[in-house]
Design a protein around this motif. Sequence first.
Motif, PDB file in Angstrom:
ATOM      1  N   HIS A  29       1.468   7.755  13.276  1.00 49.40           N
ATOM      2  CA  HIS A  29       2.893   7.629  12.270  1.00 49.40           C
ATOM      3  C   HIS A  29       3.550   8.667  12.982  1.00 49.40           C
ATOM      4  O   HIS A  29       5.123   8.460  13.118  1.00 49.40           O
ATOM      5  N   ARG A  33       7.555   7.641  14.415  1.00 43.86           N
ATOM      6  CA  ARG A  33       8.920   8.690  13.801  1.00 43.86           C
ATOM      7  C   ARG A  33       9.584   9.090  14.779  1.00 43.86           C
ATOM      8  O   ARG A  33      10.776   8.441  15.462  1.00 43.86           O
ATOM      9  N   ARG A  49       9.890   9.036   4.251  1.00 42.91           N
ATOM     10  CA  ARG A  49       8.904   8.012   4.224  1.00 42.91           C
ATOM     11  C   ARG A  49       7.973   8.706   5.283  1.00 42.91           C
ATOM     12  O   ARG A  49       6.668   9.198   4.641  1.00 42.91           O
ATOM     13  N   SER A  50       8.300  10.222   6.051  1.00 48.50           N
ATOM     14  CA  SER A  50       7.170  10.653   6.432  1.00 48.50           C
ATOM     15  C   SER A  50       6.200  11.889   5.758  1.00 48.50           C
ATOM     16  O   SER A  50       5.311  11.830   5.600  1.00 48.50           O
ATOM     17  N   TYR A  53       4.071   9.414   3.126  1.00 49.18           N
ATOM     18  CA  TYR A  53       2.905   8.737   4.012  1.00 49.18           C
ATOM     19  C   TYR A  53       2.519  10.258   4.209  1.00 49.18           C
ATOM     20  O   TYR A  53       1.075  10.054   3.634  1.00 49.18           O
ATOM     21  N   PRO A  99       4.217   2.280   5.971  1.00 48.68           N
ATOM     22  CA  PRO A  99       4.596   2.745   7.200  1.00 48.68           C
ATOM     23  C   PRO A  99       3.749   1.670   8.474  1.00 48.68           C
ATOM     24  O   PRO A  99       3.664   2.161   9.941  1.00 48.68           O
TER      25      PRO A  99
END
Length: 304
Positions: A29, A33, A49-50, A53, A99
């Motif tokens: 991830h 990113r 988002r990070s 997740y 993701p």
Amino acid sequence: MDPTLSVLLLSWAWRPEIMLTLGVAAALHLAGRRRLKQRGSTHLASPWRSLTYLTGLAILWVALMSPIDVLSGQFFYMHMIQHLMLVMIAPPLLLIADPMPIMLWGLPSVLRLEVGRWLKPGAGFRRVLRSLTTPGLVWLYTVVALVAWHEPIAYNATLESELIHDLEHLTFFGSAMLFWWHVVGAAPHIHRRLSRGVRIGYALSVVPATALTGIAISFSGKPIYRHYTTVPRLGKMTVMQDQMLGGVLMWIPGSMMYIIAALVLIARLIQAEDQRVPVPAEAATKAPSLEGDAVPGGAFEEPA
């Protein structure tokens, strides 16, 4: 040292296979990113988002390697907390971050292209995956896993065999990921798009199975699971108090997670209707099909 405190401080399971899996998932991830940011894709590489997740991964880590896992063998309610984390908290957090596109960019280019070939329209893998993960089948997987693993013989087996216990967790987490995949609308988009209204009903459709199972456990007049009558117990909670609390956790918080998801979808549906672009009367009579489409509503809306 107090026995309860000893368990909380010392009962951390450092399982290499779980640590490796979660570590690889986090690394892919973060690498994806970084590459997306370099390419200027700020939408997929957004910090929220990070955060979402990685929070989901952290919840998996706590559920599987903290004292919760050890205490689940002594207290039924702790096992229910663990299941809530695996089924109703971690999966939606992971999937709200959408993701898969990010993790694909974290792969080496050769692997990324290979995965793309597996999932392209007409690919054999995509056809098999699509046929095995229809909304109806996924609903069935979810309900069967919930009911079957709480059958006394199956449940006691999970606490007497680490292999069966791991299988139970994989079944719960896997079916939950598939279920929330349809509710959230995350990638890969290999099925026909479900409308928000259908997703609202889909999220609520699991509530009866969860609530009724929890109610049956809570109001049972005798211990259902033999295992908890044979193990030493910390504190003063009796077997029946433990069982009732565990049933209530499945019944109320467990059901509420699906209800919350439905409420979010309802809010998005109302928001989309409010943001619908008005069409002048003259234009509407000439081209009625051009009325404004709903504006995407965020985390619970399918990506364009």
